[in-house]
Motif scaffolding. Sequence first.
Motif, PDB file in Angstrom:
ATOM      1  N   ALA A   1     -33.091  37.697  -3.947  1.00  0.00           N
ATOM      2  CA  ALA A   1     -33.389  39.011  -3.365  1.00  0.00           C
ATOM      3  C   ALA A   1     -32.578  40.103  -4.066  1.00  0.00           C
ATOM      4  N   MET A   2     -31.310  39.794  -4.379  1.00  0.00           N
ATOM      5  CA  MET A   2     -30.494  40.762  -5.127  1.00  0.00           C
ATOM      6  C   MET A   2     -31.100  41.005  -6.505  1.00  0.00           C
ATOM      7  N   ALA A   3     -31.449  39.926  -7.183  1.00  0.00           N
ATOM      8  CA  ALA A   3     -32.018  40.044  -8.523  1.00  0.00           C
ATOM      9  C   ALA A   3     -33.348  40.785  -8.490  1.00  0.00           C
ATOM     10  N   ALA A   4     -34.119  40.592  -7.418  1.00  0.00           N
ATOM     11  CA  ALA A   4     -35.430  41.229  -7.289  1.00  0.00           C
ATOM     12  C   ALA A   4     -35.322  42.691  -6.862  1.00  0.00           C
ATOM     13  N   ARG A   5     -34.146  43.102  -6.437  1.00  0.00           N
ATOM     14  CA  ARG A   5     -33.915  44.471  -5.945  1.00  0.00           C
ATOM     15  C   ARG A   5     -34.876  44.824  -4.820  1.00  0.00           C
ATOM     16  N   SER A   6     -34.921  43.962  -3.814  1.00  0.00           N
ATOM     17  CA  SER A   6     -35.868  44.172  -2.724  1.00  0.00           C
ATOM     18  C   SER A   6     -35.210  43.917  -1.375  1.00  0.00           C
ATOM     19  N   TRP A   7     -34.971  45.014  -0.627  1.00  0.00           N
ATOM     20  CA  TRP A   7     -34.437  44.874   0.725  1.00  0.00           C
ATOM     21  C   TRP A   7     -35.456  44.210   1.632  1.00  0.00           C
ATOM     22  N   ALA A   8     -36.730  44.522   1.420  1.00  0.00           N
ATOM     23  CA  ALA A   8     -37.786  43.906   2.241  1.00  0.00           C
ATOM     24  C   ALA A   8     -37.768  42.389   2.062  1.00  0.00           C
ATOM     25  N   LEU A   9     -37.609  41.961   0.835  1.00  0.00           N
ATOM     26  CA  LEU A   9     -37.554  40.539   0.549  1.00  0.00           C
ATOM     27  C   LEU A   9     -36.315  39.907   1.190  1.00  0.00           C
ATOM     28  N   ALA A  10     -35.181  40.585   1.118  1.00  0.00           N
ATOM     29  CA  ALA A  10     -33.958  40.082   1.745  1.00  0.00           C
ATOM     30  C   ALA A  10     -34.150  39.938   3.253  1.00  0.00           C
ATOM     31  N   LEU A  11     -34.785  40.929   3.891  1.00  0.00           N
ATOM     32  CA  LEU A  11     -35.045  40.855   5.325  1.00  0.00           C
ATOM     33  C   LEU A  11     -36.024  39.732   5.655  1.00  0.00           C
ATOM     34  N   LEU A  12     -37.043  39.573   4.821  1.00  0.00           N
ATOM     35  CA  LEU A  12     -38.011  38.496   5.020  1.00  0.00           C
ATOM     36  C   LEU A  12     -37.332  37.133   4.891  1.00  0.00           C
ATOM     37  N   PHE A  13     -36.500  36.952   3.870  1.00  0.00           N
ATOM     38  CA  PHE A  13     -35.759  35.703   3.695  1.00  0.00           C
ATOM     39  C   PHE A  13     -34.852  35.447   4.906  1.00  0.00           C
ATOM     40  N   GLY A  14     -34.165  36.499   5.369  1.00  0.00           N
ATOM     41  CA  GLY A  14     -33.281  36.364   6.528  1.00  0.00           C
ATOM     42  C   GLY A  14     -34.039  35.968   7.790  1.00  0.00           C
ATOM     43  N   ALA A  15     -35.183  36.608   8.015  1.00  0.00           N
ATOM     44  CA  ALA A  15     -36.011  36.276   9.181  1.00  0.00           C
ATOM     45  C   ALA A  15     -36.504  34.835   9.087  1.00  0.00           C
ATOM     46  N   PHE A  16     -36.915  34.426   7.900  1.00  0.00           N
ATOM     47  CA  PHE A  16     -37.368  33.051   7.686  1.00  0.00           C
ATOM     48  C   PHE A  16     -36.257  32.067   8.029  1.00  0.00           C
ATOM     49  N   PHE A  17     -35.046  32.385   7.587  1.00  0.00           N
ATOM     50  CA  PHE A  17     -33.928  31.492   7.858  1.00  0.00           C
ATOM     51  C   PHE A  17     -33.688  31.364   9.356  1.00  0.00           C
ATOM     52  N   VAL A  18     -33.650  32.498  10.050  1.00  0.00           N
ATOM     53  CA  VAL A  18     -33.362  32.471  11.485  1.00  0.00           C
ATOM     54  C   VAL A  18     -34.505  31.842  12.280  1.00  0.00           C
ATOM     55  N   LEU A  19     -35.742  32.223  11.962  1.00  0.00           N
ATOM     56  CA  LEU A  19     -36.884  31.796  12.782  1.00  0.00           C
ATOM     57  C   LEU A  19     -37.446  30.428  12.406  1.00  0.00           C
ATOM     58  N   ILE A  20     -37.207  29.981  11.181  1.00  0.00           N
ATOM     59  CA  ILE A  20     -37.747  28.684  10.746  1.00  0.00           C
ATOM     60  C   ILE A  20     -36.627  27.663  10.530  1.00  0.00           C
ATOM     61  N   TYR A  21     -35.649  27.994   9.698  1.00  0.00           N
ATOM     62  CA  TYR A  21     -34.623  27.004   9.362  1.00  0.00           C
ATOM     63  C   TYR A  21     -33.696  26.667  10.519  1.00  0.00           C
ATOM     64  N   LEU A  22     -33.249  27.642  11.300  1.00  0.00           N
ATOM     65  CA  LEU A  22     -32.330  27.311  12.393  1.00  0.00           C
ATOM     66  C   LEU A  22     -32.962  26.360  13.414  1.00  0.00           C
ATOM     67  N   PRO A  23     -34.232  26.555  13.812  1.00  0.00           N
ATOM     68  CA  PRO A  23     -34.831  25.553  14.699  1.00  0.00           C
ATOM     69  C   PRO A  23     -34.964  24.178  14.037  1.00  0.00           C
ATOM     70  N   VAL A  24     -35.252  24.155  12.742  1.00  0.00           N
ATOM     71  CA  VAL A  24     -35.357  22.879  12.028  1.00  0.00           C
ATOM     72  C   VAL A  24     -33.998  22.189  11.994  1.00  0.00           C
ATOM     73  N   ILE A  25     -32.949  22.945  11.775  1.00  0.00           N
ATOM     74  CA  ILE A  25     -31.593  22.381  11.788  1.00  0.00           C
ATOM     75  C   ILE A  25     -31.293  21.780  13.160  1.00  0.00           C
ATOM     76  N   MET A  26     -31.693  22.476  14.218  1.00  0.00           N
ATOM     77  CA  MET A  26     -31.485  21.968  15.568  1.00  0.00           C
ATOM     78  C   MET A  26     -32.185  20.615  15.757  1.00  0.00           C
ATOM     79  N   LEU A  27     -33.431  20.516  15.298  1.00  0.00           N
ATOM     80  CA  LEU A  27     -34.164  19.246  15.391  1.00  0.00           C
ATOM     81  C   LEU A  27     -33.476  18.152  14.583  1.00  0.00           C
ATOM     82  N   GLU A  28     -33.027  18.500  13.383  1.00  0.00           N
ATOM     83  CA  GLU A  28     -32.347  17.510  12.541  1.00  0.00           C
ATOM     84  C   GLU A  28     -31.071  17.009  13.200  1.00  0.00           C
TER      85      GLU A  28
END
Length: 184
Positions: free
Chosen positions: A90-117
């Motif tokens: 996201a830093m290399a891409a110079r995109s705040w929107a992309l950084a926010l999208l990646f962050g949302a993905f992490f919170v909404l997708i990865y954190l629940p997956v971590i909980m299941l694991e």
Amino acid sequence: MISFPKPYADFAARLRVPCGFVLAISFAISSDPTPRSVAFGIPVACLGLALRAWAAGHLAKNQQLAVSGPYAHMRNPLYLGTLLVAAGLAMAARSWALALLFGAFFVLIYLPVIMLEEQHLRKLFPDYSDYAARVPAFVPRLQAFGAANASSRFQVALYRKNQEYQALLAFIAGVAWLAWKAFR
């Protein structure tokens, strides 16, 4: 860590791969790199990729509780590595929107997956509760958990078995895309 209802966590686990494709397309479309942004972002992403590789070489999924290598310092080095890769890209891409999208993905997708694991690991390995109580989820502790032994060395065979080379190939494609856009 945030707790998610199991039905949502199961749903998030099924969405992980399709959402990854959406993220890749978003990355391709919204990236606006410069040579300078690439120079700052790629080293961060490389640290994440290296952490992922190191973790994959210590992970014998569902066979043995991973407590060596980066797992001796934190419970989720693969996910922290993924977060660093995403932040660097996201830093290399110079995109705040992309950084926010990646962050949302992490919170909404990865954190629940971590909980299941973690629920799965508690059932599979009786020692997991003690390990989880002594080793932080994401912020690495300096002192390693447990004692090192010969079986705690990085194993290329595990790296291959865990197909971590796919992350490397995706990373190379992302860097090539950024380089093409930044230097054309």
